[in-house]
Enzyme design. Structure first.
Site, PDB file in Angstrom:
ATOM      1  N   LYS A 110       0.847  -1.204   0.000  1.00  0.00           N
ATOM      2  CA  LYS A 110       0.000   0.000   0.000  1.00  0.00           C
ATOM      3  C   LYS A 110       0.876   1.245   0.000  1.00  0.00           C
ATOM      4  O   LYS A 110       0.620   2.202  -0.738  1.00  0.00           O
ATOM      5  CB  LYS A 110      -0.921   0.000   1.229  1.00  0.00           C
TER       6      LYS A 110
ATOM      7  N   GLN B  67      -5.284  -2.104  10.006  1.00  0.00           N
ATOM      8  CA  GLN B  67      -4.927  -3.395   9.396  1.00  0.00           C
ATOM      9  C   GLN B  67      -5.420  -4.541  10.306  1.00  0.00           C
ATOM     10  O   GLN B  67      -5.099  -4.573  11.492  1.00  0.00           O
ATOM     11  CB  GLN B  67      -3.405  -3.443   9.215  1.00  0.00           C
TER      12      GLN B  67
ATOM     13  N   ASP C  77     -11.656   1.320   3.934  1.00  0.00           N
ATOM     14  CA  ASP C  77     -11.821  -0.131   3.796  1.00  0.00           C
ATOM     15  C   ASP C  77     -13.298  -0.500   3.630  1.00  0.00           C
ATOM     16  O   ASP C  77     -13.619  -1.636   3.325  1.00  0.00           O
ATOM     17  CB  ASP C  77     -11.284  -0.855   5.045  1.00  0.00           C
TER      18      ASP C  77
END
Ligand code: NAP
Length: 295
Positions: free
Chosen positions: A53, A97, A120
């Site tokens: 990322k 995460q 997300d």
């Protein structure tokens, strides 16, 4: 039968061209899109994702910040960090995460994210908006698969799409996106408690597989001419590879390839599309920040 290889690498590169133009427009207005990734603990697989990322942000000119936090942080301390990110005007979108350490309540953490920064698309408000067809963001992996189908010219209207797997991050949102108006598919979802998975997979015009089991789908489980999207990412041992391992999907590519009309490979299929959708969401969050009056 010859088949179309649905390359996530090629399709994502096409989308990155469009994303770059949007970033240039934002920069003319003095806005540099900003992404933060919060990494709690040192899960090796998560570290690989976080690095990719970061790399992609750098390539595109998105400001990226990775916040490494030790896994003995308390839930309250992580919530305080989230509160700070919610108010930081330089960060347009961020993600936590997953997986989080066992002592943390993942739902409570996700619920604390400002939905406008939830790139997300895990916050219940964003999940609900997606379900009613009023999305701000697309969930990264199912949104990526949607683009793969659209941009490969694969018609979904009236087609039977069978999704194997019902996780919150892939299977369920995948099904939700495919029944929306515009995609217009008829969707079946199967999971580990389904009575006869093959009976359903053999009916699929389009089969999306997200199980997490290497080479799970074989030729006798699909119908002639099916379109296959393989979400699975499994690292298996391979003494012939310099690393001693290699990535394979949930679909036995070699076994099915002569029976399909189109198929996505692993690697180079859904993986690049997932990151691409995330980048798209970050730019969208930055664009929304103008509409809502905050930079
Ligand atoms: P997950 O949370 O473990 O879910 C797996 C799903 O498969 C569950 O719904 C499970 O059913 C179902 N399942 C397990 N065994 C089955 C069987 N024998 N028959 C039918 N269904 C079965 O996994 P996930 O997070 O969705 O990920 C799935 C795969 O996609 C993994 O390989 C993951 O690494 C990969 N992935 C790739 C990307 C990417 O960007 N390429 C992104 C996300 C995930 P139950 O619900 O009944 O347990």
């Amino acid at each position: 039968m010859s088949y179309l290889l649905i390359s996530g690498t090629d399709i994502s590169n096409q989308i990155y061209g469009e994303i770059r133009e949007r970033i240039a427009k934002l920069k003319e207005k003095g806005i540099i899109p900003g992404l933060a990734v919060v990494m709690v603990g040192d899960d090796p697989a998560s570290q690989v994702y976080v690095k990719s990322k970061e790399r992609k942000c750098k390539e595109l000119g998105i400001r990226s910040e990775t916040i490494y936090i030790s896994d003995n942080i308390t839930e309250e301390q992580l919530l305080a960090k989230i509160k700070y990110l919610n108010s930081d005007p330089m960060i347009h979108g961020y993600l936590i995460q997953l997986p989080l350490p066992d002592h943390m309540d993942t739902d409570r953490i996700i619920n604390a994210i400002d939905p406008k920064k939830d790139v997300d698309c895990f916050h219940p408000e964003n999940v609900g908006r997606m379900l009613v067809g009023d999305h701000i963001f697309y969930p990264a992996t199912p949104g990526g698969v949607r683009q793969m189908l659209l941009r490969s010219g694969i018609d979904t209207e009236g087609k039977h799409i069978v999704v194997v797997g019902r996780s919150n991050i892939v299977g369920k949102p995948m099904a939700a996106l495919m029944i929306q108006k515009g995609m217009d598919a008829t969707v079946t979802v199967v999971h580990s408690k389904s009575k006869d998975v093959s009976e359903f997979t053999r009916q699929a015009d389009i089969l999306v597989v997200a199980v997490g089991k290497p080479n799970f789908i074989k030729a006798d489980m699909i119908k002639e001419g099916a379109v296959i999207i393989d979400v699975g990412t499994n690292r298996i041992e391979d003494p012939t590879s310099p690393k001693g391992t290699r990535l394979v999907g949930d679909v036995d590519f070699e076994d099915v390839k002569d029976k399909v009309s189109a198929i996505s490979p692993v690697p180079g299929g859904v993986g690049p599309m997932t990151i691409c959708t995330l980048m798209d969401n970050v730019v969208r969050a930055a664009e929304l920040s103008i509409e809502s009056g905050s930079k």
